[in-house]
Write a protein that holds these residues in place. Structure first.
Motif: not given
Length: 531
Positions: A155-169, A171-180
């Motif tokens: 569509s020309g749109e950008l699909f933005v996926l995942g990442g973490s909520n803070e800087s870390l070595a 990922n873990r459940m508490a910092t995970n950003n499981p969204t798009w």
């Protein structure tokens, strides 16, 4: 088939005289550590680092961490940016505008990058600069995203996926950003009402789910890989269409980072989408061994399965670059450890080329080595002239130029592949190719093959999308073979009718580069916008 052989569409080898194995040459310096790169015009590269004490300075005397690199002059222009671009992602809009999103905050004179969004409108006169966090609410970031992946959709749109909520070595459940989420936001949706969408896959792929790999598919769905897992996903319905088998051998996403690539698409194979994943690491341990195995999966199969094979050398944090002839160059990385500051060891200096058309067991050929260690925060990208831009490497949490095993690296290397050093003349595009083309459009292209005395012309047109490169993740990188028909011959000058890709599912819109190859030797590429 012998290494260095050229092949025709019917698979018959066309041996040429002894072919060298390429060469590296230092051509310049980046001024900032090359953690992220994007080719924004045919002669300009954006080089992006985290905020740190680089030698390149702004007029104020403050260290820069973004530059625009001139590929002709091999010189850089420092750029002003307020938000920290550390471990961000990037993608291109249909008009060629590049988007850099996400990042982090560190103890440095900069604003937080976690929710930041930066826009770059390319220019050739040195006047362009970053537009940060535009006031338009359609461009508002909705959450913290460190190690985020961004992919251009059909569509020309950008699909933005995942990442973490803070800087870390890791990922873990508490910092995970499981969204798009989608950028820009859908028309008519208020910024305050827009919420990112949860994806269970990004929970299932913990802890090695950062910088997931995403590719659009012919049916409009997308393929997503993280850790050892992969799915086919429908964005519009927010639905998993198919869960694919786990790749054997161990994790292959950050920080146990492997190399990932969508193999070039070929109309003769019904545009089969095949994914290649090479390397990774056994465990998050200082002396853990890098993986030597590669997996290849054909998503066109009714029951896709991973076909496994071995590289000549184990490799972690490598880059997979689609070359102008459709082969895959694997370079950079190391043989032990994992991604992160001071965690990589035993650099791999020797690149290998992977031939997708060769039979299992004979697809890899080693090329000439570099003498520069390229490990954590290294990058590589194919340039329009057919060479490969190689830069970066900073195993240190800050700029360190001495008293460490691997100092911060600012040298730029140019790698010349063997296809540019054969005895075959380089073809040339003579006609003016439109700067803007549409799907299925047929254009007339006149080329000069220069010489017919050695071989009959064997001409192929390849269209490539460069994408955004960081942390062994080549976001939106892909290449397709174009359908072409010879219509006129005048000596060494040949006219072809060349059809653009039939739809955006095969090649999402935006900036692309078209190469013509004669017997495997590429021309200079022509830049165009496909929409």
């Amino acid at each position: 088939m012998a290494a260095g052989a050229l092949t025709t569409d019917n698979g018959k080898p066309k041996p040429i005289p002894s072919q060298p194995k390429g060469s590296f040459k230092v051509v310049g310096e980046t001024g900032v550590a090359a953690q992220h790169i994007a080719l924004v015009t045919p002669t300009k590269m954006l080089i992006i680092d985290k905020a740190e004490a680089n030698p390149a300075k702004l007029p104020s005397g403050t260290s820069a961490y973004n530059v625009e690199y001139d590929l002709v002059k091999n010189q850089y222009r420092v750029l002003e940016v307020k938000t920290n671009t550390f471990c961000s992602g990037g993608g291109f809009l249909p008009n060629g505008t590049m988007i850099s999103a996400g990042g982090a905050e560190l103890p440095f004179a900069t604003e937080s990058g976690f929710q930041s969004l930066r826009m770059w409108n390319p220019c050739n006169d040195g006047s362009c600069g970053w537009i940060e966090n535009p006031a338009d609410p359609a461009w508002t970031m909705t959450g913290n995203r460190w190690y985020v992946s961004i992919t251009t959709l059909p569509s020309g749109e950008l699909f933005v996926l995942g990442g973490s909520n803070e800087s870390l070595a890791i990922n873990r459940m508490a910092t995970n950003n499981p969204t798009w989420e989608i950028y820009p936001k859908p028309a008519g949706v208020k910024a305050a009402d827009y919420k990112p969408t949860f994806m269970q896959f990004m929970v299932d792929a913990l802890p090695n789910n950062l910088y997931p790999n995403v590719y659009s598919l012919p049916d409009g769905n997308i393929y997503i890989f993280a850790n050892q897992k992969s799915i086919i996903f429908n964005v519009e319905r927010n639905e998993v269409i198919k869960r694919l088998p786990d790749i054997p051998g161990g994790p292959r996403s950050y920080p146990l980072t492997g190399s990932h690539v969508l193999l070039p698409l070929d109309p003769a194979k019904n545009y089969a989408h095949e994914i290649l994943v090479c390397g990774g690491s056994e465990a998050q341990l200082q002396r853990a061994k890098a993986l030597q195995s590669c997996g290849r999966i054909n998503l066109n199969d009714p029951d896709p399965q991973w076909e496994m094979e071995e590289m000549p050398t184990p490799r972690l944090m490598g880059d997979a670059v689609i070359l102008a002839d459709g082969k895959i160059m694997l370079l950079n990385g190391c043989m032990t450890g994992y991604a992160g500051f001071r965690h990589g060891n035993d650099p791999v200096f020797t690149p290998v080329v992977y031939d997708p058309a060769a039979p299992l067991g004979s697809r890899f050929t080693e090329w000439e080595p570099s003498n520069i260690a390229r490990m954590y925060h290294s990058v590589a990208l194919l340039l329009p002239d057919g060479t490969v831009f190689v830069a970066g490497s900073n195993e240190n949490s800050e700029v360190r130029l001495k008293d460490v095993p691997f100092p911060t690296e600012y040298r730029v290397e140019s790698f010349t592949p063997p296809y540019l050093t054969t005895d075959l003349a380089r073809p040339e595009i003579l006609s003016k190719i439109p700067e803007k083309v549409t799907y299925a459009q047929k254009i007339q292209v006149i080329i000069d093959v220069k010489d017919k005395s050695k071989y009959e012309p064997d001409v192929t047109f390849m269209l490539g999308k460069k994408g955004f490169v960081t942390h062994s993740t080549h976001m939106s990188q892909r290449m397709i073979k174009l359908v072409s028909t010879q219509t006129r011959v005048e000596g060494t000058k040949i006219t072809y009718e060349v059809a653009m890709p039939p739809n955006a599912n095969l090649m999402p819109p935006g900036p692309h580069y078209i190469h013509v190859l004669n017997n495997g030797v590429p021309s200079l590429a022509f830049h165009l916008l496909l929409n």
